[in-house]
Scaffold this active site. Structure first.
Site, PDB file in Angstrom:
ATOM      1  N   TYR A   1       0.838  -1.215   0.000  1.00 22.92           N
ATOM      2  CA  TYR A   1       0.000   0.000   0.000  1.00 22.92           C
ATOM      3  C   TYR A   1       0.872   1.264   0.000  1.00 22.92           C
ATOM      4  CZ  TYR A   1      -3.719   3.140   1.797  1.00 22.92           C
ATOM      5  OH  TYR A   1      -4.613   4.153   1.987  1.00 22.92           O
TER       6      TYR A   1
ATOM      7  N   LYS B   1       0.979   4.118  -2.831  1.00 24.67           N
ATOM      8  CA  LYS B   1       0.608   5.509  -2.536  1.00 24.67           C
ATOM      9  C   LYS B   1       1.756   6.475  -2.817  1.00 24.67           C
ATOM     10  CE  LYS B   1      -3.715   5.066  -1.202  1.00 24.67           C
ATOM     11  NZ  LYS B   1      -4.780   5.432  -2.170  1.00 24.67           N
TER      12      LYS B   1
HETATM   13  N1  LIG Z   1      -9.912   6.222   5.383  1.00 26.51           N
HETATM   14  C1  LIG Z   1      -8.713   6.757   5.561  1.00 26.51           C
HETATM   15  O1  LIG Z   1      -8.372   7.272   6.669  1.00 26.51           O
HETATM   16  C2  LIG Z   1      -7.729   6.778   4.431  1.00 26.51           C
HETATM   17  C3  LIG Z   1      -6.405   7.148   4.705  1.00 26.51           C
HETATM   18  C4  LIG Z   1      -5.502   7.257   3.647  1.00 26.51           C
HETATM   19  C5  LIG Z   1      -5.927   6.969   2.350  1.00 26.51           C
HETATM   20  N2  LIG Z   1      -7.220   6.567   2.126  1.00 26.51           N
HETATM   21  C6  LIG Z   1      -7.603   6.256   0.743  1.00 26.51           C
HETATM   22  O2  LIG Z   1      -8.885   6.813   0.472  1.00 26.51           O
HETATM   23  C7  LIG Z   1      -9.522   6.037  -0.533  1.00 26.51           C
HETATM   24  C8  LIG Z   1     -10.917   5.666  -0.110  1.00 26.51           C
HETATM   25  O3  LIG Z   1     -10.838   4.762   0.989  1.00 26.51           O
HETATM   26  P1  LIG Z   1     -11.986   4.614   2.105  1.00 26.51           P
HETATM   27  O4  LIG Z   1     -11.285   4.689   3.404  1.00 26.51           O
HETATM   28  O5  LIG Z   1     -13.116   5.527   1.820  1.00 26.51           O
HETATM   29  O6  LIG Z   1     -12.391   3.075   1.887  1.00 26.51           O
HETATM   30  P2  LIG Z   1     -13.797   2.377   1.540  1.00 26.51           P
HETATM   31  O7  LIG Z   1     -13.523   0.931   1.557  1.00 26.51           O
HETATM   32  O8  LIG Z   1     -14.871   2.903   2.421  1.00 26.51           O
HETATM   33  O9  LIG Z   1     -14.095   2.860   0.052  1.00 26.51           O
HETATM   34  C9  LIG Z   1     -13.334   2.424  -1.041  1.00 26.51           C
HETATM   35  C10 LIG Z   1     -14.284   2.039  -2.161  1.00 26.51           C
HETATM   36  O10 LIG Z   1     -13.489   1.673  -3.313  1.00 26.51           O
HETATM   37  C11 LIG Z   1     -14.159   0.599  -3.966  1.00 26.51           C
HETATM   38  N3  LIG Z   1     -13.209  -0.150  -4.794  1.00 26.51           N
HETATM   39  C12 LIG Z   1     -12.193  -0.928  -4.349  1.00 26.51           C
HETATM   40  N4  LIG Z   1     -11.552  -1.476  -5.391  1.00 26.51           N
HETATM   41  C13 LIG Z   1     -12.165  -1.034  -6.515  1.00 26.51           C
HETATM   42  C14 LIG Z   1     -11.930  -1.248  -7.899  1.00 26.51           C
HETATM   43  N5  LIG Z   1     -10.946  -2.047  -8.321  1.00 26.51           N
HETATM   44  N6  LIG Z   1     -12.731  -0.625  -8.788  1.00 26.51           N
HETATM   45  C15 LIG Z   1     -13.736   0.178  -8.361  1.00 26.51           C
HETATM   46  N7  LIG Z   1     -14.007   0.410  -7.058  1.00 26.51           N
HETATM   47  C16 LIG Z   1     -13.230  -0.202  -6.150  1.00 26.51           C
HETATM   48  C17 LIG Z   1     -14.719  -0.232  -2.819  1.00 26.51           C
HETATM   49  O11 LIG Z   1     -15.797  -1.057  -3.264  1.00 26.51           O
HETATM   50  C18 LIG Z   1     -15.143   0.823  -1.819  1.00 26.51           C
HETATM   51  O12 LIG Z   1     -16.515   1.147  -1.910  1.00 26.51           O
HETATM   52  C19 LIG Z   1      -8.590   4.846  -0.795  1.00 26.51           C
HETATM   53  O13 LIG Z   1      -7.754   5.115  -1.909  1.00 26.51           O
HETATM   54  C20 LIG Z   1      -7.762   4.776   0.454  1.00 26.51           C
HETATM   55  O14 LIG Z   1      -6.516   4.129   0.255  1.00 26.51           O
HETATM   56  C21 LIG Z   1      -8.120   6.460   3.132  1.00 26.51           C
END
Ligand SMILES: NC(=O)c1ccc[n+]([C@@H]2O[C@H](COP(=O)([O-])OP(=O)(O)OC[C@H]3O[C@@H](n4cnc5c(N)ncnc54)[C@H](O)[C@@H]3O)[C@@H](O)[C@H]2O)c1
Length: 292
Positions: free
Chosen positions: A171, A175
């Site tokens: 990851y 990133k």
């Molecule tokens: N939540 C945090 O604190 C945090 C921190 C750093 C980075 N992020 C990044 O933010 C983004 C959103 O994450 P989140 O926390 O909302 O997670 P989440 O799981 O709630 O949402 C992610 C969504 O992406 C969809 N998804 C996954 N693989 C896919 C694909 N191949 N094609 C289409 N859709 C797909 C999933 O079905 C899901 O609904 C991600 O890139 C994550 O790495 C989140």
């Protein structure tokens, strides 16, 4: 009047979490939104059209315009079809929010090939695949003399930028790659009228609630009436601003959590040692530890 009236957006992974909040705010600000979500589990296994459709239903119930797309953005043809859907359904594409993500954490000695490949595919290839097809569209528009004022917002992470996180080699590498991709894309696509930025968000979602050692912090109850610093909705205004036609920012990565936004910088040289000829191992032993 919304700040995004007349603009067309794709948000990947918009069926849940941070992406869902992006899609709702972009639509509330007047953008027509393609809500992409494959609908799999935290590890990217499975598929479900429900999450994307539910967000579309929320947007249309509130008077906005949206369609669902269930493409796997790590699939080259799926990413192409996603961009084509935006053009066919809404007549173009002005905003691309690359957000979809999964986690398959493991320490390096225990991480298997599938864990590495899946995370690199969804995050790094998934970002590039949709960006490539969108960029090809914007280049063609620009060459045809059509004005382009497009905005791309990528999704990096503290993991991979300023907070290396053991257990997330796949990851963090993806990133870090997304942050670098953002800078290269900003330089390349400026000539076509495209700005490219990235965010490194922190919010309470199913991904963070399932993160060992962090879930309890994210799950803690927020007293009624107090600002919920981990709400995913806190991230969306930054994306909506970066998506505006008049926003001047490009090539930047912003960490966003609660009410705080930090500008991040990339690798910089912090010191240099030099020699007139080839390095001798003894010289390096004497001088390199102090540099590093
Ligand atoms: N939540 C945090 O604190 C945090 C921190 C750093 C980075 N992020 C990044 O933010 C983004 C959103 O994450 P989140 O926390 O909302 O997670 P989440 O799981 O709630 O949402 C992610 C969504 O992406 C969809 N998804 C996954 N693989 C896919 C694909 N191949 N094609 C289409 N859709 C797909 C999933 O079905 C899901 O609904 C991600 O890139 C994550 O790495 C989140």
């Amino acid at each position: 009047m919304g700040s995004l009236d007349g603009r067309v957006a794709i948000v990947t992974g918009a069926g849940r979490g941070i992406g869902r909040a992006h899609a709702l705010l972009l639509a509330a600000e007047g953008a027509a939104v393609v809500v992409n979500d494959l609908g799999g589990n935290n590890e990217g296994v499975g598929a479900d059209a429900g999450p994307a459709q539910q967000v579309v239903d929320e947007i249309t119930a509130a008077g906005g315009r949206a369609i669902a797309d269930t493409a796997n953005i790590a699939d080259w043809a799926g990413a192409k079809a996603l961009v084509e859907q935006s053009i066919t359904a809404f007549g173009g594409l002005d905003i691309l929010v690359n957000n979809a993500g999964i986690l398959r954490d493991a320490f390096i000695a225990a991480m298997d090939e599938a864990q590495w490949d899946a995370v690199i595919a969804v995050h790094l290839k998934g970002h590039f695949a949709v960006l490539h097809h969108a960029a090809a569209y914007w280049k063609a528009q620009s060459k045809a003399g059509q004005p382009v004022a497009a905005s791309v917002i990528n999704t990096a992470s503290a993991s991979g930028t300023f907070l290396p996180n053991p257990g997330q080699a796949n990851y963090g590498a993806a990133k870090a790659g997304i942050a670098a991709l953002t800078q290269v894309a900003a330089l390349e696509l400026e000539r076509y009228g495209v700005r490219v930025n990235a965010i490194a968000p922190v919010a309470r979602t199913r991904l963070t609630l399932a993160t060992p050692g962090m879930g309890a912090m994210f799950a803690a109850e927020v007293p009624a009436g107090e600002f919920d610093a981990f709400a995913p909705e806190n991230i969306a205004p930054v994306v909506a601003y970066l998506a505006q036609e008049k926003c001047p920012i490009t090539g930047q990565v912003f960490a966003v959590q609660g009410g705080a936004i930090s500008a991040l910088t990339g690798w910089t040289a912090t010191g240099t040692i030099e020699t007139d000829g080839p390095w001798q191992l003894a010289d390096l032993a004497a001088r390199l530890p102090a540099l590093g």
